[in-house]
Design a protein around this motif. Structure first.
Motif, mmCIF file in Angstrom:
data_model
loop_
_atom_site.group_PDB
_atom_site.id
_atom_site.type_symbol
_atom_site.label_atom_id
_atom_site.label_comp_id
_atom_site.label_asym_id
_atom_site.label_seq_id
_atom_site.Cartn_x
_atom_site.Cartn_y
_atom_site.Cartn_z
ATOM 1 N N VAL A 98 0.845 -1.184 0.000
ATOM 2 C CA VAL A 98 0.000 0.000 0.000
ATOM 3 C C VAL A 98 0.887 1.243 0.000
ATOM 4 N N ARG A 99 0.454 2.251 -0.748
ATOM 5 C CA ARG A 99 1.258 3.463 -0.929
ATOM 6 C C ARG A 99 0.454 4.696 -0.526
ATOM 7 N N GLU A 100 1.120 5.639 0.116
ATOM 8 C CA GLU A 100 0.487 6.905 0.476
ATOM 9 C C GLU A 100 0.627 7.869 -0.702
ATOM 10 N N GLU A 101 -0.426 7.932 -1.521
ATOM 11 C CA GLU A 101 -0.379 8.726 -2.739
ATOM 12 C C GLU A 101 -1.788 8.930 -3.274
ATOM 13 N N THR A 102 -1.978 9.974 -4.048
ATOM 14 C CA THR A 102 -3.257 10.137 -4.731
ATOM 15 C C THR A 102 -3.326 9.179 -5.908
ATOM 16 N N ALA A 103 -4.545 8.853 -6.308
ATOM 17 C CA ALA A 103 -4.730 7.974 -7.453
ATOM 18 C C ALA A 103 -4.112 8.563 -8.709
ATOM 19 N N GLU A 104 -4.331 9.871 -8.910
ATOM 20 C CA GLU A 104 -3.835 10.506 -10.133
ATOM 21 C C GLU A 104 -2.311 10.477 -10.202
ATOM 22 N N ARG A 105 -1.660 10.822 -9.123
ATOM 23 C CA ARG A 105 -0.197 10.865 -9.149
ATOM 24 C C ARG A 105 0.396 9.475 -9.322
ATOM 25 N N PHE A 106 -0.196 8.498 -8.658
ATOM 26 C CA PHE A 106 0.333 7.143 -8.788
ATOM 27 C C PHE A 106 0.197 6.653 -10.224
ATOM 28 N N LEU A 107 -0.987 6.824 -10.797
ATOM 29 C CA LEU A 107 -1.206 6.350 -12.157
ATOM 30 C C LEU A 107 -0.317 7.076 -13.161
ATOM 31 N N ALA A 109 2.620 8.217 -12.660
ATOM 32 C CA ALA A 109 4.043 7.921 -12.467
ATOM 33 C C ALA A 109 4.411 6.451 -12.642
ATOM 34 N N THR A 110 3.447 5.529 -12.436
ATOM 35 C CA THR A 110 3.811 4.111 -12.457
ATOM 36 C C THR A 110 4.184 3.647 -13.867
ATOM 37 N N PRO A 111 5.211 2.819 -13.983
ATOM 38 C CA PRO A 111 5.569 2.263 -15.294
ATOM 39 C C PRO A 111 4.755 1.019 -15.635
ATOM 40 N N LEU A 133 -10.207 9.345 -15.278
ATOM 41 C CA LEU A 133 -10.508 8.313 -16.270
ATOM 42 C C LEU A 133 -9.436 8.151 -17.349
ATOM 43 N N PRO A 134 -8.877 9.237 -17.907
ATOM 44 C CA PRO A 134 -7.807 9.028 -18.890
ATOM 45 C C PRO A 134 -6.596 8.308 -18.306
ATOM 46 N N LEU A 135 -6.292 8.572 -17.047
ATOM 47 C CA LEU A 135 -5.158 7.910 -16.399
ATOM 48 C C LEU A 135 -5.448 6.435 -16.156
ATOM 49 N N VAL A 136 -6.670 6.119 -15.751
ATOM 50 C CA VAL A 136 -7.044 4.715 -15.566
ATOM 51 C C VAL A 136 -6.980 3.980 -16.903
ATOM 52 N N HIS A 137 -7.535 4.597 -17.941
ATOM 53 C CA HIS A 137 -7.522 3.966 -19.265
ATOM 54 C C HIS A 137 -6.097 3.677 -19.719
ATOM 55 N N ALA A 138 -5.214 4.643 -19.536
ATOM 56 C CA ALA A 138 -3.814 4.466 -19.942
ATOM 57 C C ALA A 138 -3.109 3.429 -19.082
ATOM 58 N N GLY A 139 -3.564 3.256 -17.839
ATOM 59 C CA GLY A 139 -2.900 2.337 -16.920
ATOM 60 C C GLY A 139 -3.386 0.911 -16.991
ATOM 61 N N LEU A 140 -4.385 0.647 -17.833
ATOM 62 C CA LEU A 140 -4.912 -0.708 -17.977
ATOM 63 C C LEU A 140 -4.312 -1.413 -19.189
#
Length: 224
Positions: A98-107, A109-111, A133-140
């Motif tokens: 578990v990470r202390e971060e906002t959803a937007e920032r995590f998505l 930054a994650t590779p 939503l654009p970040l979730v789409h890109a992260g899937l």
């Protein structure tokens, strides 16, 4: 991330007793999409078998759903902005990622890409969908599932960003508010479809007997 938001979620988390040790079926871990215990669909009903799947929980709170998916073999990560909630998760399930971060920032930054991204009364409700939503789409991964649940709109005709008071203030204290985004099921479906998802469904799960409020559940798939 606003300091007030962190304070509000810490206050909310400190006031909650946490998930019980076992559910009605005697299970030590389980997935709960609704606000009612031992009620509603399972994780398999919404996104299938978790074994070997890379999963992201947006607003994981004290980690109950994440712990269940990890127990069933998922490679699961959770993010939350509340140190109080994350401390509860670590205390009960020290192995959780578990990470202390906002959803937007995590998505942003994650590779990594995920097979499933979900949010249960979490960041999907409390983040502007135009940003998230654009970040979730890109992260899937292609064919990956995004699903989220929260309360249906409280007031008919009152949609979009709302102010949500997190906890009654103590005498003399200022109340703490966070923003949430309320839409009817059909509107949520349209918003998710416009973000590039297919096979979108949005429905209200009826409440258990004796309860009045159901649970809105939205699901979409990133096109292969």
């Amino acid at each position: 991330m606003r300091k007030q938001d962190v304070e509000a979620w810490d206050l909310w988390g400190a006031a909650r007793s946490g998930r019980k040790e076992r559910n009605a079926a005697g299970a030590e871990t389980w997935f709960n999409w609704t606000q009612w215990p031992d009620h509603g669909p399972t994780e398999k009903d919404v996104f299938g078998d978790a074994a070997g799947v890379r999963v992201l929980d947006l607003g994981c709170g004290s980690g109950g759903n994440l712990a269940h998916l990890t127990a069933w073999g998922a490679h699961a990560v959770g993010v939350d902005i509340s140190p109080v909630q994350l401390a509860k998760a670590h205390d009960r399930w020290p192995h959780l990622d578990v990470r202390e971060e906002t959803a937007e920032r995590f998505l942003a930054a994650t590779p990594h890409r995920f097979d499933v991204v979900y949010s249960v009364f979490g960041a999907a409700w409390f983040t502007d969908p135009a940003d998230l939503l654009p970040l979730v789409h890109a992260g899937l991964e292609p064919g990956g599932v995004y699903a989220f649940s929260h309360n249906p709109p409280a007031l008919t005709g009152c949609y979009g960003p709302q102010a949500s008071q997190m906890h009654p203030p103590a005498k003399g204290d200022e109340p703490l508010y966070v923003r949430r985004w309320d839409y009817e099921p059909r509107t949520w479906a349209e918003i998710v479809e416009r973000a590039g998802f297919t096979e979108v469904t949005a429905e209200v799960i009826p409440p258990p007997a004796g309860r009045r409020t159901g649970t809105l559940l939205v699901r979409g798939v990133r096109a292969p």
